[in-house]
Design a protein around this motif. Sequence first.
Motif, mmCIF file in Angstrom:
data_model
loop_
_atom_site.group_PDB
_atom_site.id
_atom_site.type_symbol
_atom_site.label_atom_id
_atom_site.label_comp_id
_atom_site.label_asym_id
_atom_site.label_seq_id
_atom_site.Cartn_x
_atom_site.Cartn_y
_atom_site.Cartn_z
ATOM 1 N N ALA A 21 17.407 33.322 25.985
ATOM 2 C CA ALA A 21 17.266 32.271 26.670
ATOM 3 C C ALA A 21 18.423 31.231 26.211
ATOM 4 C CB ALA A 21 15.957 31.582 26.440
ATOM 5 N N LYS A 22 19.216 31.687 25.595
ATOM 6 C CA LYS A 22 20.132 30.484 25.021
ATOM 7 C C LYS A 22 21.784 31.416 24.863
ATOM 8 C CE LYS A 22 17.506 28.362 21.257
ATOM 9 N NZ LYS A 22 17.042 28.274 19.830
ATOM 10 N N PRO A 23 22.258 31.495 26.225
ATOM 11 C CA PRO A 23 23.409 32.039 26.319
ATOM 12 C C PRO A 23 24.631 31.430 25.312
ATOM 13 C CG PRO A 23 22.522 31.761 28.280
ATOM 14 C CD PRO A 23 21.694 30.974 27.347
ATOM 15 N N SER A 24 25.379 32.037 24.733
ATOM 16 C CA SER A 24 26.436 31.301 24.028
ATOM 17 C C SER A 24 27.580 31.077 25.098
ATOM 18 C CB SER A 24 27.327 32.486 23.144
ATOM 19 O OG SER A 24 26.454 32.507 22.027
ATOM 20 N N VAL A 25 27.943 31.973 26.104
ATOM 21 C CA VAL A 25 28.850 31.438 26.929
ATOM 22 C C VAL A 25 28.426 32.291 28.605
ATOM 23 C CG1 VAL A 25 30.172 33.756 26.661
ATOM 24 C CG2 VAL A 25 31.349 31.585 27.839
ATOM 25 N N THR A 26 28.778 31.422 29.395
ATOM 26 C CA THR A 26 28.551 31.816 31.100
ATOM 27 C C THR A 26 29.995 31.769 31.571
ATOM 28 O OG1 THR A 26 26.227 31.327 30.959
ATOM 29 C CG2 THR A 26 27.120 31.530 32.929
ATOM 30 N N LEU A 27 30.417 32.735 32.311
ATOM 31 C CA LEU A 27 31.451 32.849 33.109
ATOM 32 C C LEU A 27 31.059 33.165 34.530
ATOM 33 C CD1 LEU A 27 33.745 34.894 30.769
ATOM 34 C CD2 LEU A 27 33.755 32.401 30.801
ATOM 35 N N ASP A 28 31.592 32.252 35.556
ATOM 36 C CA ASP A 28 31.406 32.559 37.018
ATOM 37 C C ASP A 28 32.607 32.109 37.529
ATOM 38 O OD1 ASP A 28 30.288 32.811 39.422
ATOM 39 O OD2 ASP A 28 29.157 30.924 39.395
ATOM 40 N N CYS A 29 33.140 32.880 38.374
ATOM 41 C CA CYS A 29 34.424 33.003 39.123
ATOM 42 C C CYS A 29 35.596 32.589 38.370
ATOM 43 C CB CYS A 29 34.162 31.917 40.089
ATOM 44 S SG CYS A 29 32.953 32.494 41.549
ATOM 45 N N CYS A 30 35.790 33.358 37.272
ATOM 46 C CA CYS A 30 36.902 33.100 36.370
ATOM 47 C C CYS A 30 37.931 34.022 36.515
ATOM 48 C CB CYS A 30 36.187 32.884 34.911
ATOM 49 S SG CYS A 30 35.437 31.539 34.598
ATOM 50 N N ILE A 31 39.319 33.851 35.699
ATOM 51 C CA ILE A 31 40.096 34.828 35.556
ATOM 52 C C ILE A 31 40.610 34.779 34.160
ATOM 53 C CG2 ILE A 31 42.378 35.715 35.996
ATOM 54 C CD1 ILE A 31 42.352 34.751 39.024
ATOM 55 N N LEU A 32 40.457 35.812 33.521
ATOM 56 C CA LEU A 32 41.305 36.118 32.242
ATOM 57 C C LEU A 32 42.241 37.515 32.474
ATOM 58 C CD1 LEU A 32 38.141 36.163 30.070
ATOM 59 C CD2 LEU A 32 39.141 34.220 30.929
ATOM 60 N N PHE A 39 26.867 41.688 33.410
ATOM 61 C CA PHE A 39 27.901 41.591 34.186
ATOM 62 C C PHE A 39 27.585 41.776 35.506
ATOM 63 C CE2 PHE A 39 29.785 41.642 30.070
ATOM 64 C CZ PHE A 39 31.327 41.301 30.235
ATOM 65 N N ILE A 40 28.007 40.894 36.364
ATOM 66 C CA ILE A 40 27.499 41.057 37.899
ATOM 67 C C ILE A 40 28.751 40.843 38.661
ATOM 68 C CG2 ILE A 40 26.131 40.124 39.772
ATOM 69 C CD1 ILE A 40 24.145 39.319 37.656
ATOM 70 N N TYR A 41 29.113 41.696 39.581
ATOM 71 C CA TYR A 41 30.081 41.619 40.624
ATOM 72 C C TYR A 41 31.575 41.259 39.786
ATOM 73 C CZ TYR A 41 27.674 42.059 45.050
ATOM 74 O OH TYR A 41 26.910 42.162 46.124
ATOM 75 N N SER A 42 31.741 41.874 38.858
ATOM 76 C CA SER A 42 32.798 41.798 37.836
ATOM 77 C C SER A 42 33.687 42.654 37.953
ATOM 78 C CB SER A 42 32.699 41.284 36.367
ATOM 79 O OG SER A 42 31.933 39.919 36.626
ATOM 80 N N THR A 43 35.181 42.416 37.681
ATOM 81 C CA THR A 43 36.254 43.572 37.602
ATOM 82 C C THR A 43 36.914 43.425 36.360
ATOM 83 O OG1 THR A 43 36.750 43.273 40.295
ATOM 84 C CG2 THR A 43 38.338 43.986 38.811
ATOM 85 N N THR A 96 29.632 36.658 36.071
ATOM 86 C CA THR A 96 29.678 36.851 37.493
ATOM 87 C C THR A 96 30.744 36.523 38.095
ATOM 88 O OG1 THR A 96 27.179 36.075 37.176
ATOM 89 C CG2 THR A 96 28.099 36.137 39.250
ATOM 90 N N ASN A 97 31.120 37.458 39.051
ATOM 91 C CA ASN A 97 32.451 37.013 39.919
ATOM 92 C C ASN A 97 33.741 36.910 38.992
ATOM 93 O OD1 ASN A 97 31.486 37.555 42.601
ATOM 94 N ND2 ASN A 97 30.990 35.502 42.877
ATOM 95 N N THR A 98 33.788 37.632 38.252
ATOM 96 C CA THR A 98 34.856 37.501 37.215
ATOM 97 C C THR A 98 36.038 38.353 36.958
ATOM 98 O OG1 THR A 98 33.826 35.534 36.051
ATOM 99 C CG2 THR A 98 35.232 36.661 34.767
ATOM 100 N N GLN A 99 37.208 37.973 36.944
ATOM 101 C CA GLN A 99 38.314 39.165 36.598
ATOM 102 C C GLN A 99 38.727 38.944 35.306
ATOM 103 O OE1 GLN A 99 41.805 38.807 39.384
ATOM 104 N NE2 GLN A 99 43.058 39.224 37.521
ATOM 105 N N VAL A 100 38.779 40.034 34.568
ATOM 106 C CA VAL A 100 39.312 40.182 33.269
ATOM 107 C C VAL A 100 40.250 41.404 33.310
ATOM 108 C CG1 VAL A 100 38.839 40.414 30.723
ATOM 109 C CG2 VAL A 100 37.038 39.687 32.262
ATOM 110 N N SER A 101 41.639 41.146 33.060
ATOM 111 C CA SER A 101 42.613 42.313 33.477
ATOM 112 C C SER A 101 43.744 42.233 32.633
ATOM 113 C CB SER A 101 42.863 42.005 34.922
ATOM 114 O OG SER A 101 43.253 40.635 35.098
#
Length: 497
Positions: free
Chosen positions: A278-289, A328-332, A307-312
Amino acid sequence: MKPKFLLPALFAVLLAACSDYESFSSDPGFRLTFSEDTIAFDTLVSTIPSSTKTLYAFNNNGDGMRISKVQLEGGAGSHFRVNVDGRFLAGGVWSDFEVLRHDSLVIRIEMTPPEAGSSEPRYFEDKLNFLLENGAEQTVVLTGGSVDAYILKEGLVVEADQTLPTDKPLVIYDSLVVAAGAALTLTEGTTLMFHDRAALHVYGKLLVEGSLEKPVVLRGDRLDHMFDYLLYDNTPSRWEGIVIHRGSLGNELFQCDLHSSCFGIIVEDTEETIPDEAKPSVTLDCCILHNIGGDGLQLNNCVSRVTNTQVSNTLGHTVSISGGSHIFIYSTLAQFYPFTANRGDALHLASSEDGADYGLLRKAHFINCVITGYGQDVIMGENIPEDGSCSYLFHHSFLGTPAVDDEEHFAGCVFDQDKKKNEEEKLVRQENFLVFDTENFIYDFTPRDSSLIRSLADPAYDGLPLFDRKGVSRLTDESPDAGCYEYVAPPDEEGEP
């Protein structure tokens, strides 16, 4: 014994040769040949000096030439600085120079761009004029540009809730620190440009509120080219990265573009032995790393939702998870780091057997994801418990690992494997993606129409986003695609309106 008259004769020949080599001509047809007719500097941050460019002026004529004057047209007020064969053009002008035949001048040029005075870049030019003794005039054009920025030479510590300005970029020479109890908000259009070895350290909370049209950008401060074809911004390790320190919770990043760093985001372990979901350290949405010289996203005994995040394209692991609870949901996760074959995994999972090092891995779910790379097996696990204490699941995902017959943990997945004799048309690895330009290091991880990534995702999974990272609807065809990008047909493939 050699005849004595040979020595005076040889000396006379040498004198004649030297005299001929050092002869000068005022032939009106003689001209200098320049290595470039224009010296073009990249658009740089205003008031910060550029790197040095080199211009060569060749004398390819049969005699030496004299140059009466070398002058910057802008004079002492020019934005350019010129050094001719080790002599600085004081006041922008210098006189009386000689160039022997088949010799050259080495000219070093630097630029300190002025403030643009607006939110738009400012472009300017000057001319380096050469007046030859024979009366001829030759010119090399100098061009450059500048963008204004806030320049923070010393470290900035955010000790109370603060929102950084968006009207122009911030250049950070020392680290930016968010103190415990404080929240730093970066709104749409914010650009942070970090100098070499500068980082963002978060002890409090980081809130990134970008948009599709105006993402928040975190990058290095080099705007120029490393080579003619390669921007510094397209190379890794230009700055450090983000560290979310122990005890920092509730960090939320939306539409954030982080690239060209030494590492992407490191999330230290939580203070709890067992992280509270219930206490996420980090939430990423629609990001690029992207394009990172270490781990792209390193999660240590914490809670994360991506979610919806690209790490590449990372030298280290693209995503490294050590303990904790993650979805991880819908992530690349695309491990196509181009600079060496000694790269990390696309996904590395680890769980401490006794919880002493970095905690037990409680949950690792990958829903409708793409996890692939150059290697035949880019998904690795260490000490993953088989007693059911770890809930790990790959659901309707495209995976770069040998096929696994395990529907409990690999449900509805497609495995990215080498082509078989009866699968000549099957796309593998980088062939699945729309743009893969390893010469200029430009990538677009949108799937191609013929890729097995297409229509792989399960739209019935609870709580899925209806749009991809670029805002494309996932409901326009029979089934959504895996990964953070939905396929979009080119205009010539679309039907009549």
